[in-house]
Design a protein around this motif. Structure first.
Motif, PDB file in Angstrom:
ATOM      1  N   PHE A 106      -8.112  14.597   7.467  1.00  0.00           N
ATOM      2  CA  PHE A 106      -7.351  13.800   8.440  1.00  0.00           C
ATOM      3  C   PHE A 106      -8.035  13.829   9.788  1.00  0.00           C
ATOM      4  O   PHE A 106      -8.302  12.790  10.395  1.00  0.00           O
TER       5      PHE A 106
ATOM      6  N   MET B 204      -6.112  -6.824   6.460  1.00  0.00           N
ATOM      7  CA  MET B 204      -6.269  -5.600   5.674  1.00  0.00           C
ATOM      8  C   MET B 204      -5.901  -4.396   6.519  1.00  0.00           C
ATOM      9  O   MET B 204      -6.074  -4.373   7.719  1.00  0.00           O
ATOM     10  N   LEU B 205      -5.401  -3.368   5.833  1.00  0.00           N
ATOM     11  CA  LEU B 205      -5.073  -2.112   6.504  1.00  0.00           C
ATOM     12  C   LEU B 205      -6.336  -1.454   7.027  1.00  0.00           C
ATOM     13  O   LEU B 205      -7.412  -1.645   6.473  1.00  0.00           O
TER      14      LEU B 205
ATOM     15  N   VAL C  26     -14.106  -4.453   9.941  1.00  0.00           N
ATOM     16  CA  VAL C  26     -14.511  -4.989   8.639  1.00  0.00           C
ATOM     17  C   VAL C  26     -15.607  -6.026   8.861  1.00  0.00           C
ATOM     18  O   VAL C  26     -15.495  -6.878   9.725  1.00  0.00           O
TER      19      VAL C  26
ATOM     20  N   ILE D 166     -14.383   2.350  -3.076  1.00  0.00           N
ATOM     21  CA  ILE D 166     -13.985   0.944  -2.991  1.00  0.00           C
ATOM     22  C   ILE D 166     -13.562   0.602  -1.570  1.00  0.00           C
ATOM     23  O   ILE D 166     -13.853  -0.489  -1.068  1.00  0.00           O
ATOM     24  N   ALA D 167     -12.890   1.556  -0.889  1.00  0.00           N
ATOM     25  CA  ALA D 167     -12.481   1.288   0.489  1.00  0.00           C
ATOM     26  C   ALA D 167     -13.706   1.049   1.376  1.00  0.00           C
ATOM     27  O   ALA D 167     -13.750   0.100   2.166  1.00  0.00           O
ATOM     28  N   PHE D 168     -14.732   1.882   1.203  1.00  0.00           N
ATOM     29  CA  PHE D 168     -15.928   1.680   2.034  1.00  0.00           C
ATOM     30  C   PHE D 168     -16.684   0.425   1.627  1.00  0.00           C
ATOM     31  O   PHE D 168     -17.264  -0.256   2.482  1.00  0.00           O
TER      32      PHE D 168
ATOM     33  N   PHE E 277       0.832  -1.211   0.000  1.00  0.00           N
ATOM     34  CA  PHE E 277       0.000   0.000   0.000  1.00  0.00           C
ATOM     35  C   PHE E 277       0.858   1.249   0.000  1.00  0.00           C
ATOM     36  O   PHE E 277       0.610   2.184  -0.763  1.00  0.00           O
TER      37      PHE E 277
ATOM     38  N   LEU F 102      -7.520  -3.827  -2.252  1.00  0.00           N
ATOM     39  CA  LEU F 102      -8.853  -3.776  -1.656  1.00  0.00           C
ATOM     40  C   LEU F 102      -9.749  -4.885  -2.201  1.00  0.00           C
ATOM     41  O   LEU F 102     -10.959  -4.865  -1.992  1.00  0.00           O
TER      42      LEU F 102
ATOM     43  N   ARG G 105     -15.346  -2.316   0.632  1.00  0.00           N
ATOM     44  CA  ARG G 105     -14.633  -3.408   1.285  1.00  0.00           C
ATOM     45  C   ARG G 105     -14.948  -3.438   2.781  1.00  0.00           C
ATOM     46  O   ARG G 105     -15.147  -4.504   3.369  1.00  0.00           O
ATOM     47  N   GLN G 106     -15.015  -2.250   3.367  1.00  0.00           N
ATOM     48  CA  GLN G 106     -15.238  -2.164   4.808  1.00  0.00           C
ATOM     49  C   GLN G 106     -16.627  -2.666   5.189  1.00  0.00           C
ATOM     50  O   GLN G 106     -16.791  -3.408   6.141  1.00  0.00           O
TER      51      GLN G 106
ATOM     52  N   ILE H  10      -9.146   1.306   7.336  1.00  0.00           N
ATOM     53  CA  ILE H  10      -9.704   2.083   6.227  1.00  0.00           C
ATOM     54  C   ILE H  10      -9.213   3.533   6.246  1.00  0.00           C
ATOM     55  O   ILE H  10      -9.189   4.197   5.215  1.00  0.00           O
ATOM     56  N   GLU H  11      -8.758   4.023   7.430  1.00  0.00           N
ATOM     57  CA  GLU H  11      -8.328   5.420   7.494  1.00  0.00           C
ATOM     58  C   GLU H  11      -7.214   5.724   6.498  1.00  0.00           C
ATOM     59  O   GLU H  11      -7.198   6.783   5.882  1.00  0.00           O
ATOM     60  N   TYR H  12      -6.275   4.754   6.336  1.00  0.00           N
ATOM     61  CA  TYR H  12      -5.168   4.995   5.416  1.00  0.00           C
ATOM     62  C   TYR H  12      -5.693   5.302   4.024  1.00  0.00           C
ATOM     63  O   TYR H  12      -5.229   6.217   3.348  1.00  0.00           O
ATOM     64  N   TYR H  13      -6.683   4.513   3.594  1.00  0.00           N
ATOM     65  CA  TYR H  13      -7.209   4.712   2.245  1.00  0.00           C
ATOM     66  C   TYR H  13      -7.909   6.065   2.145  1.00  0.00           C
ATOM     67  O   TYR H  13      -7.810   6.753   1.140  1.00  0.00           O
ATOM     68  N   LEU H  14      -8.630   6.451   3.206  1.00  0.00           N
ATOM     69  CA  LEU H  14      -9.344   7.730   3.164  1.00  0.00           C
ATOM     70  C   LEU H  14      -8.357   8.894   3.134  1.00  0.00           C
ATOM     71  O   LEU H  14      -8.547   9.860   2.398  1.00  0.00           O
ATOM     72  N   TRP H  15      -7.281   8.789   3.916  1.00  0.00           N
ATOM     73  CA  TRP H  15      -6.280   9.870   3.916  1.00  0.00           C
ATOM     74  C   TRP H  15      -5.650   9.989   2.532  1.00  0.00           C
ATOM     75  O   TRP H  15      -5.466  11.085   2.003  1.00  0.00           O
ATOM     76  N   PHE H  16      -5.300   8.824   1.992  1.00  0.00           N
ATOM     77  CA  PHE H  16      -4.682   8.809   0.662  1.00  0.00           C
ATOM     78  C   PHE H  16      -5.621   9.444  -0.363  1.00  0.00           C
ATOM     79  O   PHE H  16      -5.211  10.292  -1.170  1.00  0.00           O
TER      80      PHE H  16
ATOM     81  N   LEU I   1     -15.761 -10.574  -2.844  1.00  0.00           N
ATOM     82  CA  LEU I   1     -16.628  -9.417  -3.080  1.00  0.00           C
ATOM     83  C   LEU I   1     -16.469  -8.854  -4.491  1.00  0.00           C
ATOM     84  O   LEU I   1     -17.457  -8.702  -5.204  1.00  0.00           O
TER      85      LEU I   1
ATOM     86  N   VAL J 181     -11.498  12.091   9.766  1.00  0.00           N
ATOM     87  CA  VAL J 181     -11.438  10.627   9.745  1.00  0.00           C
ATOM     88  C   VAL J 181     -10.905  10.103  11.069  1.00  0.00           C
ATOM     89  O   VAL J 181     -11.447   9.153  11.637  1.00  0.00           O
TER      90      VAL J 181
END
Lengths: 167, 100
Positions: free
Chosen positions: A106, B1-2, A119, B47-49, A6, A47, B51-52, B4-10, A126, A109
């Motif tokens: 930031f 999985m990482l 999750v 896509i991140a959400f 990632f 993902l 997956r979440q 989800i915050e990482y994906y949102l920040w990115f 999926l 979130v």
């Protein structure tokens, strides 16, 4: 493993996205955008959205970028006369506002991490083509047909737009 | 999985870069590319959400966003070519026909 992948993909995407904005030559911008799109396809794979990762490469990096490069080479715009300069107040203001926006997201979130939760369920299957197709052709059949109509309108519009005398 | 915050920040960082590109650049093709960056940032969030929440609807939405982006680019670049034919310029500030 996922984590390091990632960070590699995210760094590549951010750096090449910055290059799109700050480089002077439009061709370099287009090539950087291709790199961004490929890194994003990698992130989609992480993902587990397999179908969308492949579609991202085929449609964005394939079709859309070819269109961009074609137009850039057709028009041959050269370099911009007035380019970004750090002394221009506009550049500073926009940069500061962008950083403020990132900071806002930031903190938003980070503040709501507790509400996002864990999750849900097992998500092994999926994003496969089978699941996407099943949902697309049952629950989302009408939007799918409307999207095809949109593409037809865009096709006709693009052809009409390039006619020399519209009368 | 990482987380989800990482994906949102990115995605937020990518979106901000796209906004800055739209506001700063005067080459209309680069402005278009920045819009594509913003659309892609939103796709990452979807896509991140998806997956979440273990829900495929977000991915279907991304599929439609990609369709829309393809249509938008085709029409937009046709407009740019038509404008260039009339004005001999792809500078955003020369495109002021509808300006009051």
């Amino acid at each position: 493993m996922t984590e390091s992948l990632f960070f590699i993909f995210a760094t590549m995407a951010i750096v090449s996205a910055l290059t799109v904005v700050v480089t002077r030559n439009p061709i370099y911008s287009a090539v950087s955008l291709v790199i961004t799109l490929f890194s994003l396809a990698g992130i989609f794979l992480l993902l587990e959205a397999y179908f969308l990762a492949v579609v991202q490469i085929i449609i964005y990096a394939g079709a859309i970028m070819v269109l961009f490069l074609f137009v850039i080479m057709l028009l041959n715009p050269g370099k911009e006369a007035k380019f970004l300069s750090l002394t221009d107040p506009r550049t500073l203001i926009v940069t500061l506002l962008s950083i403020a926006f990132i900071g806002m997201i930031f903190s938003l979130v980070s503040g709501s991490v507790n509400y996002i939760g864990e999750v849900m369920g097992s998500v092994e299957e999926l994003g496969t083509t089978r699941n996407i197709g099943l949902t697309l052709f049952t629950k989302y059949l009408l939007p799918f047909e409307i999207a095809s109509l949109l593409l037809l309108v865009a096709l006709v519009g693009a052809v009409l737009m390039t006619k020399r005398n519209l009368r | 999985m990482l987380p989800i915050e990482y994906y949102l920040w990115f995605a937020a960082a990518l979106f901000a870069i796209g906004v800055a590109g739209v506001l700063l650049r005067r080459n209309v093709i680069i402005v278009f590319m920045s819009i594509e960056l913003m659309l892609n940032a939103v796709n990452v969030t979807f896509i991140a959400f998806s997956r979440q929440m273990n829900n495929i609807d977000g991915q279907i939405f991304v599929f439609f966003v990609m369709t829309l982006a393809a249509a938008e680019v085709a029409v937009g670049l046709a407009i740019i070519v038509a404008m260039y034919r009339n004005k001999k310029s792809i500078n955003v500030q020369d495109m002021n026909l509808l300006k009051w």
